[in-house]
Scaffold this motif. Structure first.
Motif, mmCIF file in Angstrom:
data_model
loop_
_atom_site.group_PDB
_atom_site.id
_atom_site.type_symbol
_atom_site.label_atom_id
_atom_site.label_comp_id
_atom_site.label_asym_id
_atom_site.label_seq_id
_atom_site.Cartn_x
_atom_site.Cartn_y
_atom_site.Cartn_z
ATOM 1 N N ARG A 9 26.779 35.153 -2.665
ATOM 2 C CA ARG A 9 27.842 35.958 -3.281
ATOM 3 C C ARG A 9 27.288 37.185 -4.005
ATOM 4 N N CYS A 10 25.970 37.271 -4.134
ATOM 5 C CA CYS A 10 25.336 38.360 -4.872
ATOM 6 C C CYS A 10 24.861 39.447 -3.906
ATOM 7 N N SER A 11 25.297 40.680 -4.120
ATOM 8 C CA SER A 11 24.924 41.776 -3.222
ATOM 9 C C SER A 11 23.418 42.031 -3.243
ATOM 10 N N LYS A 12 22.774 41.930 -4.399
ATOM 11 C CA LYS A 12 21.320 42.148 -4.481
ATOM 12 C C LYS A 12 20.572 41.059 -3.721
ATOM 13 N N ARG A 14 21.800 39.417 -1.123
ATOM 14 C CA ARG A 14 22.010 39.710 0.304
ATOM 15 C C ARG A 14 21.089 40.834 0.768
ATOM 16 N N GLU A 15 20.855 41.834 -0.085
ATOM 17 C CA GLU A 15 19.944 42.925 0.266
ATOM 18 C C GLU A 15 18.526 42.398 0.462
#
Length: 113
Positions: A9-12, A14-15
């Motif tokens: 759920r965390c964009s960082k 996922r990056e």
């Protein structure tokens, strides 16, 4: 083997996962919210990161602010708080052997590849 401690759920987070995929590296993913860490595992991660437990805490999380902010806590108590509330753990954490980074920004992963 490379391991990423990941929160989908965390964009960082996922990056960080995407960077590992783009680099073509083999890695395992630990979704630490679903697969809780033991105290031994979390302590070992902190040692590999070469930081203090408070440096791994997401101190802007509402749980931290409500229950822990401003209190004098030992390292062990901070670790216990992260074990009780895994959302307090900064993410993503990437480990490669004895080296580890909090991959914020994701490019920090390249230091340990």
């Amino acid at each position: 083997m490379i391991t990423i401690y990941h929160n989908p759920r965390c964009s960082k987070s996922r990056e960080g996962l995407q960077l590992l995929e783009l680099e073509g590296k083999l890695f395992t993913t630990v979704k630490y919210l679903n697969e809780p860490l033991t105290k031994k595992e979390l302590t070992a991660l902190i040692a590999k990161l070469n930081i203090t437990p408070i440096e791994l805490v997401r101190q802007k999380e509402s749980i931290w602010i409500k229950d822990y902010k401003g209190k004098q806590l030992s390292d062990s108590e901070i670790i216990d708080a992260m074990l009780l509330h895994p959302t307090l753990i900064e993410r993503p954490i990437v480990v490669n052997g004895n080296k580890a980074v909090i991959a914020r920004p994701a490019e920090k992963i390249k230091k340990i590849l």
